[in-house]
Design an enzyme around this catalytic site. Structure first.
Site, PDB file in Angstrom:
ATOM      1  N   LYS A  80       0.860  -1.183   0.000  1.00 34.34           N
ATOM      2  CA  LYS A  80       0.000   0.000   0.000  1.00 34.34           C
ATOM      3  C   LYS A  80       0.891   1.226   0.000  1.00 34.34           C
ATOM      4  CE  LYS A  80      -4.481   1.056   0.476  1.00 34.34           C
ATOM      5  NZ  LYS A  80      -5.652   0.347  -0.037  1.00 34.34           N
ATOM      6  N   GLY A 181     -22.267   5.707   3.796  1.00 32.21           N
ATOM      7  CA  GLY A 181     -21.354   6.200   2.758  1.00 32.21           C
ATOM      8  C   GLY A 181     -21.864   5.868   1.376  1.00 32.21           C
ATOM      9  N   GLY A 183     -20.629   6.940  -1.576  1.00 34.24           N
ATOM     10  CA  GLY A 183     -19.589   7.416  -2.495  1.00 34.24           C
ATOM     11  C   GLY A 183     -19.427   6.448  -3.646  1.00 34.24           C
ATOM     12  N   VAL A 185     -18.251   3.361  -4.057  1.00 36.41           N
ATOM     13  CA  VAL A 185     -18.757   1.992  -3.885  1.00 36.41           C
ATOM     14  C   VAL A 185     -20.218   2.026  -3.415  1.00 36.41           C
ATOM     15  CG1 VAL A 185     -18.468  -0.205  -2.685  1.00 36.41           C
ATOM     16  CG2 VAL A 185     -16.453   1.125  -3.338  1.00 36.41           C
ATOM     17  N   TYR A 187     -22.657   4.123  -3.674  1.00 30.21           N
ATOM     18  CA  TYR A 187     -23.664   4.504  -4.678  1.00 30.21           C
ATOM     19  C   TYR A 187     -24.001   3.319  -5.593  1.00 30.21           C
ATOM     20  CZ  TYR A 187     -25.486   6.486  -8.991  1.00 30.21           C
ATOM     21  OH  TYR A 187     -26.242   6.725 -10.112  1.00 30.21           O
TER      22      TYR A 187
END
Ligand code: NAD
Length: 355
Positions: A80, A181, A183, A185, A187
């Site tokens: 990451k 949330g 956003g 994902v 949505y």
């Protein structure tokens, strides 16, 4: 700060710090494991208050990527990157070029992609200076592009599996799903859930995100501070990590927690609190693997149809974890971690993505 002694360090192979004065890049790349292949995981931009906080986050996320990639059967290890800064002000083509040079210096040991705070357009700047990047634009029919819709598909299939296991229901029609949330994902997840006949309760700190879900999917708005406690059959966390802690678990009403957010448990021990409360928890890095599956197919070359086929494997993996957890009287997160560690320690030959 004693990095080697941090709890999150957990046998990382490599951690590098990068700085570029001109573009004001301050970044950290962590490679947890390359046992199963090049370490793959996105690049997050976040305004960390301290470097220690950034190091802890990149280490935690990087290990999760090892586990996620191992469990998804991908020829990828775990890594990451984090860029320290506010995504609203720090992003420039020069910053991503400097970050790309940092990635390139690792000569393929780490493959980057988008994450919170970065987009496919940002990765296009990275791709100008290194080939070790995925999650770029794509032609129709090819694998790749924005991973969020693919993550949403995997979460949707995972919710179906969890509902079947915990509630004995073969479909989602008439069930209520609370989505935290809406956003990238969240949505797309709302769209899939709505099409399957689920009722939606949606919360987001951005009013426009809630409005869009209400307009398009007839969702009911829920205040962001209350979403973890609303009456629902399923809670789908698709915003932040560390939302499941002793206090929030005590207030949960949903018997199933299954969502996209990374690192949902504040501590591993919180899995036990969920189990004791009769809540079925879908381990985050297993259910949210759709995006990295897309990234992997794109990186090694493949089609969108193959991505969708690979994502169909997520519910079966979750069901295996649920069954083992019930059989062994243990938490689902313990079982998933054990399975992932077994795959990593055996260096099991991953399923090949290219013929
Ligand atoms: P995003 O930034 O597009 O969406 C997150 C949404 O959550 C935003 O609309 C934001 O306003 C909202 N939010 C923030 N704080 C909130 C709060 N306290 N209450 C309610 N809403 C809040 O991110 P995304 O790409 O949709 O990812 C969502 C989560 O899933 C993240 O944890 C991410 O790490 C994880 N994830 C994403 C992918 C992917 O493919 N994008 C893959 C795996 C995991």
């Amino acid at each position: 700060m004693e990095v080697f002694d941090m709890r999150e360090f957990d046998g990382h192979e490599l951690v590098i710090f990068g700085h570029d004065a001109q573009s004001r890049l301050r970044a950290i790349i962590a490679i947890h494991s390359t046992v199963l292949g090049p370490a793959a995981g996105g690049c997050r931009i976040w305004p960390y208050a301290t470097t220690t906080e950034a190091v802890a986050d990149v280490l935690r996320l990087s290990r999760s990527m090892s586990y996620k990639n191992a469990m998804a059967g991908l020829p990828f290890g775990g890594g990451k990157a984090v860029i320290i800064g506010d995504a609203r002000t720090v992003k420039t083509p020069e910053l991503f070029a400097a970050f790309g040079r940092m990635v390139d210096s690792l000569r393929g040991r780490y493959v980057t992609a988008e994450d919170v705070g970065t987009t496919t357009a940002d990765m296009a700047h990275v791709a100008r200076v290194t080939r070790y990047v995925s999650g770029l634009g794509r032609s129709p029919g090819e694998a790749g592009g924005d991973p969020a819709p693919k993550t949403a598909l995997g979460v949707f299939l995972g919710i179906q599996a969890a509902v079947k296991f915990r509630l004995g229901r073969a479909d989602l029609a008439g069930l209520t799903v609370a989505v935290q949330g809406a956003g990238g994902v969240g949505y797309h997840l709302c769209g899939l859930l709505s099409a399957a006949g689920a009722r939606l309760k949606v919360a987001d700190v951005q009013p426009r995100a809630v409005e869009r879900a209400c307009d398009e999917f007839k969702a009911a708005p829920v205040p962001a501070v209350q979403v973890l406690e609303v009456e629902a059959d399923v809670l789908a966390p698709c915003a932040l990590g560390a939302i499941l802690n002793t206090r929030s678990i005590a207030g949960l009403k949903a018997p199933v927690v299954a969502g996209a957010a990374n690192n949902q448990l504040a501590r591993d021990a919180d899995g036990e609190a969920l189990r004791a409360a009769g809540v079925l928890y879908a381990p985050d890095y297993v259910i949210n693997a759709g995006g990295i599956i897309s990234v992997a197919r794109e990186y090694y070359g493949g089609t969108e149809a193959q991505v969708i086929e690979d994502i169909q494997g997520i519910p079966a993996r979750l069901t295996e974890i649920f069954e083992r957890a019930r059989h062994e009287n243990r938490t689902t997160n313990e079982i998933a971690d054990q399975m992932a560690r077994e795959r990593l320690s055996h260096g099991r030959e991953p399923r090949r993505l290219v013929a």
